[in-house]
Design an enzyme around this catalytic site. Sequence first.
Site, PDB file in Angstrom:
ATOM      1  N   CYS A  75     -34.587  96.445  45.670  1.00  0.00           N
ATOM      2  CA  CYS A  75     -33.952  95.486  46.572  1.00  0.00           C
ATOM      3  C   CYS A  75     -32.885  96.205  47.382  1.00  0.00           C
ATOM      4  O   CYS A  75     -31.960  96.790  46.799  1.00  0.00           O
ATOM      5  CB  CYS A  75     -33.325  94.343  45.770  1.00  0.00           C
ATOM      6  SG  CYS A  75     -32.368  93.160  46.734  1.00  0.00           S
ATOM      7  N   CYS A 104     -35.664  95.600  53.954  1.00  0.00           N
ATOM      8  CA  CYS A 104     -35.748  94.681  52.805  1.00  0.00           C
ATOM      9  C   CYS A 104     -37.128  94.886  52.204  1.00  0.00           C
ATOM     10  O   CYS A 104     -38.127  94.930  52.928  1.00  0.00           O
ATOM     11  CB  CYS A 104     -35.561  93.232  53.252  1.00  0.00           C
ATOM     12  SG  CYS A 104     -35.908  92.002  51.956  1.00  0.00           S
TER      13      CYS A 104
END
Length: 259
Positions: free
Chosen positions: A65, A172
């Site tokens: 992440c 992302c």
Amino acid sequence: MDSGIGLLAATAAVRRLRPDADLVLSLDPDGMPWGPRTTEDLTRRALAVAEAAAARRPDALIIGCNTATVHALPALRARLEPGVPVIGTVPAIKPAAAGGGPVAIWATPATTGSPYQRGLIEDFADGVRVTEVPCWGLAEAVEHADEVAIDVAIAAAAALTPQDVTTVVLGCTHYELVAERIRAAVQRPGAAPLVLHGSAGAVAAQALRRLGEQAAPGAPAEGTLTVLLSGREGVLPAAALHYAEGRLLPAAGPLADRR
């Protein structure tokens, strides 16, 4: 670890390099999405998810992440290292800028404009023009495999992307699951093929390097898959099967009811 199925990109990359690896995927459905949270709240949740994974005695922990890496990497390393090496996921700005640009970085609103990302741009963009593009709602849409919401969020981010951009950094990990849809939205007619830069492959390779391991893509696919949902053992969300990276995993472990 990740708030949700954005970790599929790094998981699939590890699985391709080491089919024999035993994988523990630690998600946080109770707290997802992490992007809108304060740094303190995000760090608290990331630590809880990481500690749930660490209780399974892994050789290494990949933060799958970007947002968690940007805001919680120092706290995670302070808590787990040196016992468990922690490998972060950062936007691939350096290799993207090496192509000469102009470059757009698509990222969550929490990552866009953060001191961490701005520092990467200053350190590695080397004069290349970089545009930071906040992608409102895209990670959440990908998380739920919501086709309409994915299209809307990609279109909104594409509208914020300069026409002359030649390279897009997928800042992302959720975005890597819909990379080709992003390419189609940003590619300009008659322009050179758009270059996309994700992080999953580099992160998986770095994890193996930290462990002194070699890639063995031809190894028998015997690795196990354990899924933790906010610390509870469970199964991957059914939305994982919507993506090629998720469909790579069912042979190694159970998934949620597909109905």
